[in-house]
Design an enzyme around this catalytic site. Sequence first.
Site, PDB file in Angstrom:
ATOM      1  N   GLU A 181       8.245   6.573   8.168  1.00  0.00           N
ATOM      2  CA  GLU A 181       8.837   7.229   9.481  1.00  0.00           C
ATOM      3  C   GLU A 181       9.647   6.142  10.380  1.00  0.00           C
ATOM      4  O   GLU A 181       8.704   5.034  10.440  1.00  0.00           O
ATOM      5  CB  GLU A 181       7.842   8.160  10.072  1.00  0.00           C
ATOM      6  CG  GLU A 181       7.853   9.419   9.338  1.00  0.00           C
ATOM      7  CD  GLU A 181       6.708  10.247   9.860  1.00  0.00           C
ATOM      8  OE1 GLU A 181       6.696  11.671   9.495  1.00  0.00           O
ATOM      9  OE2 GLU A 181       5.830   9.931  10.280  1.00  0.00           O
ATOM     10  N   CYS A 223      -1.231   2.053   6.196  1.00  0.00           N
ATOM     11  CA  CYS A 223      -1.817   0.861   6.837  1.00  0.00           C
ATOM     12  C   CYS A 223      -3.101   0.448   6.423  1.00  0.00           C
ATOM     13  O   CYS A 223      -4.077   1.516   6.192  1.00  0.00           O
ATOM     14  CB  CYS A 223      -1.626   0.813   8.237  1.00  0.00           C
ATOM     15  SG  CYS A 223      -2.348  -0.653   9.001  1.00  0.00           S
ATOM     16  N   CYS A 227      11.992   2.517  16.717  1.00  0.00           N
ATOM     17  CA  CYS A 227      10.812   2.173  16.485  1.00  0.00           C
ATOM     18  C   CYS A 227      10.496   2.478  15.031  1.00  0.00           C
ATOM     19  O   CYS A 227      10.821   3.348  14.259  1.00  0.00           O
ATOM     20  CB  CYS A 227       9.513   3.233  17.202  1.00  0.00           C
ATOM     21  SG  CYS A 227       7.899   3.069  16.388  1.00  0.00           S
ATOM     22  N   CYS A 252      -7.574   1.960  11.769  1.00  0.00           N
ATOM     23  CA  CYS A 252      -8.207   2.119  13.060  1.00  0.00           C
ATOM     24  C   CYS A 252      -8.712   3.602  13.299  1.00  0.00           C
ATOM     25  O   CYS A 252      -7.830   4.422  12.773  1.00  0.00           O
ATOM     26  CB  CYS A 252      -7.093   1.721  14.183  1.00  0.00           C
ATOM     27  SG  CYS A 252      -6.325   0.079  14.185  1.00  0.00           S
ATOM     28  N   CYS A 282       2.905   7.541  19.386  1.00  0.00           N
ATOM     29  CA  CYS A 282       2.416   6.517  18.747  1.00  0.00           C
ATOM     30  C   CYS A 282       1.336   6.840  17.811  1.00  0.00           C
ATOM     31  O   CYS A 282       0.475   7.873  18.518  1.00  0.00           O
ATOM     32  CB  CYS A 282       1.781   5.738  19.840  1.00  0.00           C
ATOM     33  SG  CYS A 282       3.027   4.778  20.761  1.00  0.00           S
ATOM     34  N   CYS A 342      -5.895   6.489  14.510  1.00  0.00           N
ATOM     35  CA  CYS A 342      -4.459   6.548  14.202  1.00  0.00           C
ATOM     36  C   CYS A 342      -4.209   6.973  12.815  1.00  0.00           C
ATOM     37  O   CYS A 342      -4.982   6.796  11.801  1.00  0.00           O
ATOM     38  CB  CYS A 342      -4.055   4.975  13.948  1.00  0.00           C
ATOM     39  SG  CYS A 342      -2.506   4.562  13.169  1.00  0.00           S
TER      40      CYS A 342
END
Length: 371
Positions: A93, A119, A112, A123, A338, A126
């Site tokens: 995205e 990933c 962005c 974390c 975010c 996230c």
Amino acid sequence: MTALALSSLSREELRRWLEGRGHPAYRADQIRRHLLRAGEGGFASMSDLPLQLRTELEESAVWSSLEVLAATIADRGLTEKLLLRTEAGHEVEAVMITHPAWDGSRGRRTVCVSSQAGCAIGCVFCATGRLGLRANLTAAEIVDQVLEAARRWDAASVGRPTNVVLMGMGEPLQNYHQVVLAIHLLHEWGISPRQVVLSTSGLVPEILRLAEEGLGVRLAISLHATHDELRDRLVPINRRFPIASLLDAARKYSAASGRRVTLEYVLIRGVNDDPGAARRLGQMAASVHGHVNLIPMNPIPGSDLRAPSAAACRDFAALVGPRATIRHSRGDRATAACGQLRASLTPEPRRQERILARELALVESPSGPPA
Ligand code: SAH
Ligand code: SF4
């Protein structure tokens, strides 16, 4: 053989590629102008190019390395999230954010971008981290996110992209080479490295390498905790590169680049929002001569973690001191904010379970030693 992505070439490389095929080099600029323009759908519509060149391009190159699967608009049109698919079939995205001009300041248009599909860092707060790493993006795939945004803004007559933030899916410094190449390529599309922010969870060796690279991109460090015991659990890479080494790298980056680093701190209720943390955060920011962005946590699927109340966020910011700003990320209703990016990918159940176990441990035990 995969087709050539034009966005993977610098202007000079495209000129040479054309010359190698018997075409004049100046065609490169014509082609590159098309790549930024609204309503362009491919080589066939480049009517100012000779038919033979168009046919050759059709046969050997791709218009974009990414296919747009969906676009979601939020914030009354000021934010748009693009769901994109790479040639290898990975979904990522990108988010287009418009900051209108006001009070004499010029408007900005920020893209962005994602640097990876998924990933590996994991974390706890996230959505991307819950997916695990699916693939590294190529430089062309990073650049094409910006070019796609440029075409959409051109269609709406709002102007060219002015800024790029590497804050989408992925840890940019785990895809170091392609990310640095993309930053170089973007410069030729009118976005200087000084208009680029690279956000990292804290890969110390790569931060130092980036400092030596001398690009001058702005560095944002995702800190999120002020002592290692908590940061180990929130941002697992901390076990390899603890806070002291990270702040040291931040100072070195700042000295080498002459740019202030930003410390990012996602505020999570009952986890990292105590007054002691605020005071230590203020001291850490001073020690790196940096700024603090406080980001109230955006909710993510499968997690009960939440932001503190607006008043509690303000109190926390006041304790951090003048270096802190609260940033509400845009696009949260379109899950474009975010930490909310996960394309339409679903986490692997076992990974999800492991991260959930870390989340429960966080909530059950106090947020760390007293200040
Ligand atoms: N991997 C890089 C860049 C992508 S994440 C990094 O971690 O820095 C961009 C920013 O969004 C980071 O500061 C990250 O900590 C933050 N973020 C992640 N999940 C979030 C959430 N649920 N709410 C608010 N911010 C989040
Ligand atoms: Fe990866 Fe950044 Fe998400 Fe952490 S916050 S899991 S490093 S994308």
